[in-house]
Design an enzyme around this catalytic site. Sequence first.
Site, PDB file in Angstrom:
ATOM      1  N   TYR A 101      40.575  70.111  57.390  1.00  0.00           N
ATOM      2  CA  TYR A 101      41.709  70.482  57.719  1.00  0.00           C
ATOM      3  C   TYR A 101      42.083  70.227  59.187  1.00  0.00           C
ATOM      4  O   TYR A 101      41.324  70.735  60.020  1.00  0.00           O
ATOM      5  CB  TYR A 101      42.216  71.995  57.415  1.00  0.00           C
ATOM      6  N   GLU A 189      50.404  68.894  59.341  1.00  0.00           N
ATOM      7  CA  GLU A 189      49.215  68.993  58.832  1.00  0.00           C
ATOM      8  C   GLU A 189      48.613  67.859  58.087  1.00  0.00           C
ATOM      9  O   GLU A 189      49.486  66.966  57.494  1.00  0.00           O
ATOM     10  CB  GLU A 189      49.324  70.356  57.879  1.00  0.00           C
TER      11      GLU A 189
END
Length: 377
Positions: A101, A189
Site C-alpha cells: 500500500y 492511494e
Amino acid sequence: MKIHEYQARDLFRKYGIPVPEGELCHSVDEVKKKVSDKDKLRVVKAQVLVGGRGKAGGVKLATTKAEAIEKAKLILGMDIKGITVEKVLVADAVDIEKEFYVGLINDRNAKAVTLMASSEGGVEIEEVAKTNPEKIIKMPIDPTMGLMDWQARKVALQLFNDPKQVRQAAEILVKLYKLYVETDSSLAEINPLVLTPDKQVLAIDGKMNFDDNALFRQKEIIAMREADENEKKELEANAKGLSYIKLDGNIGCMVNGAGLAMATMDMIKLYGGEPANFLDIGGSSNPQKVVDAMNILLGDKNVKSVMINIFGGITRCDDVARGLVAALDQIKTDIPIVIRLSGTNAKEGLEIIEKTGLPVVKTMSEAAQKAIELSQK
C-alpha cells in the site's frame, strides 16, 4: 470530489506510473467490441464510487473473452451499497508475488502532506491501522521542498530488498506526489501496489479525492466529476449559498455557522441520537435560504425529525422564522420540527414561530433531546 478507479488509472498513466492496460465498458456490447479475442487472464471490475466492490461480487476474473462477457453481464446492473453498476473496467490481470500500500493524505496533525506506505497491501489501510499499526510507515513532506528522491528511496527500502525494485518504487512515489500536488488532491492511494513474479512494480488499483475548493483551477479534474445523488444535493445546496453534507443519521440539522453546526451534531450524539446532515445556512438573513434548506432536509427520506438551532448575530432570528413559515406553507410535511432561537431578534422570531404551534425550546440540550424523542415516535 471523488473519481472512479479507471479515471485514477488514467491519471497515473499520464504521470508515468505503470498500470495494466484496460478498457472501460458501459454495456455488454461494448465488452464484445472493445475486448480483444486473445485468451488471457483479465479482471472485470465494477466502477462505483464506494468501497467493498470485491466483497459484493463486483470484481471477477476471466480467462477468455467469452468469460469476460459473462462476468460483465453479472456485474452490470448489480447493486453495491445502494449504487447501481453502470460501467465496468475490463483490465489485464497480473500475477502477484506481493502486495503493498502507498498513499498520500493531508495530515492535519503533521500540518503537511504525509506519505504512507505498508507491506500489508490489498486491504483497507484503516484495517491495517487497527490490527498492525506498526506496519504503517509515515513520512511528512516539507511543502517547500516536496518529496525528495532520497526520501522516496528511504520509504521504498522499507518495502523492498532488491535495489531495482527500490528504484522502481521510489520513482512511482515521486510521480504520485507530483500528481497529488498538481491536481490539488486530498487523497491519492495505490492499493495494491504489486510486485510481479518477473520483479516489476505496478499500480493495479487507485483511488483519488480532490479538494472541492480548488476545482475552479482544475478543469481536467472537474470534467471527470460524476456526482452521485448525495453529491448532487451538496452541489445544489452550494449553488444556493448553503453548506450541506449528508450523514447517515435520522435527525436533520439546520444551523447558522460551521462551529455551531458541529456543536449541534455533537449535542445530538451526546444524547444518543444520530445527525442526518451538516447544514450551515451561513450569516445571511435571507428567508429564502431557510426555504431552500428545509427543501433539502425534508428531501432526505431518512430524516425523522428536524432540529433548527439558530444563534442570531448577522443572521436575524425573525428572518429565519419567516423563512421557516414560508417553507412549511410550501412543503406539507408531518416530520416533527424543534426550534431553538437565540440572539438578534430572538423574541420577534419566537413570536412568529409560536403562532405555528411548533415546539420551541430555550437551550441546545433541550432541542437535541426533544428532536431525538420525536424521531422515535
